[in-house]
Enzyme design. Structure first.
Site, PDB file in Angstrom:
ATOM      1  N   HIS A  82       0.861  -1.179   0.000  1.00 34.91           N
ATOM      2  CA  HIS A  82       0.000   0.000   0.000  1.00 34.91           C
ATOM      3  C   HIS A  82       0.893   1.222   0.000  1.00 34.91           C
ATOM      4  O   HIS A  82       1.852   1.309   0.763  1.00 34.91           O
ATOM      5  CB  HIS A  82      -0.911   0.041   1.217  1.00 34.91           C
ATOM      6  CG  HIS A  82      -1.806   1.250   1.209  1.00 34.91           C
ATOM      7  ND1 HIS A  82      -3.021   1.268   0.565  1.00 34.91           N
ATOM      8  CD2 HIS A  82      -1.630   2.495   1.723  1.00 34.91           C
ATOM      9  CE1 HIS A  82      -3.568   2.468   0.692  1.00 34.91           C
ATOM     10  NE2 HIS A  82      -2.736   3.223   1.392  1.00 34.91           N
ATOM     11  N   ASP A 161     -15.157   2.123   6.489  1.00 32.43           N
ATOM     12  CA  ASP A 161     -14.064   2.899   5.906  1.00 32.43           C
ATOM     13  C   ASP A 161     -14.496   3.579   4.619  1.00 32.43           C
ATOM     14  O   ASP A 161     -14.115   4.722   4.352  1.00 32.43           O
ATOM     15  CB  ASP A 161     -12.862   1.992   5.637  1.00 32.43           C
ATOM     16  CG  ASP A 161     -11.730   2.750   4.967  1.00 32.43           C
ATOM     17  OD1 ASP A 161     -11.224   3.704   5.581  1.00 32.43           O
ATOM     18  OD2 ASP A 161     -11.379   2.403   3.829  1.00 32.43           O
ATOM     19  N   ARG A 168     -14.058  12.231   4.976  1.00 25.44           N
ATOM     20  CA  ARG A 168     -12.797  12.917   5.257  1.00 25.44           C
ATOM     21  C   ARG A 168     -12.388  13.820   4.101  1.00 25.44           C
ATOM     22  O   ARG A 168     -11.827  14.898   4.323  1.00 25.44           O
ATOM     23  CB  ARG A 168     -11.680  11.894   5.516  1.00 25.44           C
ATOM     24  CG  ARG A 168     -11.767  11.186   6.846  1.00 25.44           C
ATOM     25  CD  ARG A 168     -10.835   9.988   6.890  1.00 25.44           C
ATOM     26  NE  ARG A 168      -9.469  10.335   6.530  1.00 25.44           N
ATOM     27  CZ  ARG A 168      -8.614   9.496   5.959  1.00 25.44           C
ATOM     28  NH1 ARG A 168      -8.987   8.257   5.649  1.00 25.44           N
ATOM     29  NH2 ARG A 168      -7.386   9.888   5.688  1.00 25.44           N
ATOM     30  N   SER A 183      -7.715   3.650   8.264  1.00 29.84           N
ATOM     31  CA  SER A 183      -8.259   3.439   6.925  1.00 29.84           C
ATOM     32  C   SER A 183      -7.400   2.464   6.132  1.00 29.84           C
ATOM     33  O   SER A 183      -7.916   1.540   5.493  1.00 29.84           O
ATOM     34  CB  SER A 183      -8.355   4.780   6.185  1.00 29.84           C
ATOM     35  OG  SER A 183      -8.799   4.599   4.864  1.00 29.84           O
ATOM     36  N   LYS A 187      -8.343  -2.082   5.588  1.00 32.95           N
ATOM     37  CA  LYS A 187      -8.439  -2.701   4.260  1.00 32.95           C
ATOM     38  C   LYS A 187      -7.397  -3.798   4.087  1.00 32.95           C
ATOM     39  O   LYS A 187      -7.679  -4.864   3.536  1.00 32.95           O
ATOM     40  CB  LYS A 187      -8.275  -1.643   3.163  1.00 32.95           C
ATOM     41  CG  LYS A 187      -9.430  -0.667   3.044  1.00 32.95           C
ATOM     42  CD  LYS A 187      -9.348   0.151   1.784  1.00 32.95           C
ATOM     43  CE  LYS A 187      -8.254   1.194   1.812  1.00 32.95           C
ATOM     44  NZ  LYS A 187      -8.580   2.357   2.660  1.00 32.95           N
TER      45      LYS A 187
END
Length: 314
Positions: A82, A161, A168, A183, A187
């Site tokens: 990520h 999320d 946000r 967040s 995931k």
């Protein structure tokens, strides 16, 4: 549960309990807590922060708002990376098919752009007809077929999320570090991985502006991931300029074509992708040295295989 009292508690610097956070996330997911109250709580978190335990409770509650991937027995190791947001960051588009070539499964749940940055899903959707909304059954079938999927949160996965992510983006709370950590990690934990590499970006083109803040974020994500059974590491990347040559969803997709990546003009993107790949091998204790040979891509892994996998993505 009296939501205004919880907002006031966090506004005044108090620490929310596991039960309080779980109730807020559950109520928000079900539509019982309106956006204006969740926005107020997010802003209180932005200014007051969260402890490591609060951040873990938030991550856990968001993870449990949906289902967790389960895989057939005796299947390859599950890995993912990520990257925190940055302009011109396109590593996932290059890396996921390459990892699938190395007998790994890459179940990638990605996000959309926040603030000034572009998201992997936004880039993928510039391909006409590309479906980022596969349900779990179809996603697993694609994983079995080509070793990779790239999807967004669905109604089954991290629903809290998905709602908070959108909120946000329009309430000035994107840079909140506890909200970023929760967040990302909810995931990634929903993917039920064996190994995870986190690429934390900083600089003018990222929403984390300094190396110190990026390092704090990387360490915070490691702490949340402790004890989950997933091997996690992170690396820091300066993003004062884009990786590679292009910025923009469709342009970045064109750039990831293997013929362009073999060009010396894209050596920065090529080397960055291979550096991230080396992290997987270092964690697994295998073939790490392979990625430091020159030229790296023509030797391993085979570019033709990665291109074939890319073309089969849905």
């Amino acid at each position: 549960m009296h939501v205004p009292s919880l907002i006031e508690k966090k506004r005044d610097g108090g620490e929310l309990s596991s039960e309080e956070i779980a109730q807020v996330i559950s109520g928000f997911t079900r539509g019982e807590i309106p956006d204006y109250q969740m926005s107020a709580l997010a802003m209180a978190i932005f200014f007051r922060g969260m402890s490591d335990m609060e951040t873990w409770y938030l991550t856990k509650a968001m993870l449990e708002s949906g289902q967790i991937f389960e895989y057939p027995p005796n299947t390859p190791p599950k890995v993912d990376k990520h990257s925190t947001g940055a302009i011109g960051g396109k590593t996932s588009l290059v890396l996921a098919p390459l990892l699938a070539c190395d007998d790994l499964w890459v179940p990638m749940i990605s996000g959309r752009g926040l603030d000034i940055t572009g998201g992997t899903l936004d880039k993928l959707e510039s391909i006409p007809g590309f479906n980022v909304n596969l349900d779990r059954t179809r996603a697993i079938k694609q994983l079995e077929r080509i070793g990779v999927f790239m999807i967004g949160q669905t109604a089954e996965i991290c629903l809290a999320d998905k709602k908070l992510y959108a909120l946000r983006d329009v309430t000035g709370t994107v840079p909140s570090r506890p909200l970023i950590v929760a967040s990302i990690m909810c995931k990634k934990l929903a993917e039920n991985l064996d190994r995870l590499v986190l690429n934390v970006r900083f600089g003018k083109g990222a929403f984390m502006k300094t190396r110190d803040k990026a390092q704090w974020l990387g360490e915070a994500m490691l702490r949340v991931g402790e004890g989950t059974g997933t091997q996690i590491s992170y690396l820091l990347t300066a993003m004062d300029e884009p990786l590679g040559r292009t910025v923009g969803n469709a342009l970045e997709l064109a750039e990831r074509d293997s013929r362009i990546l073999l060009s010396t003009n894209c050596s920065v993107l090529q080397e960055h992708a291979l550096e991230v790949m080396a992290r997987y091998c270092l964690r697994a204790g295998r073939r790490a040295a392979t990625f430091h040979r020159q030229p790296p891509l023509p030797d391993f892994p085979p570019g033709a295989g990665a291109s074939s996998i890319w073309l089969q993505l849905r």
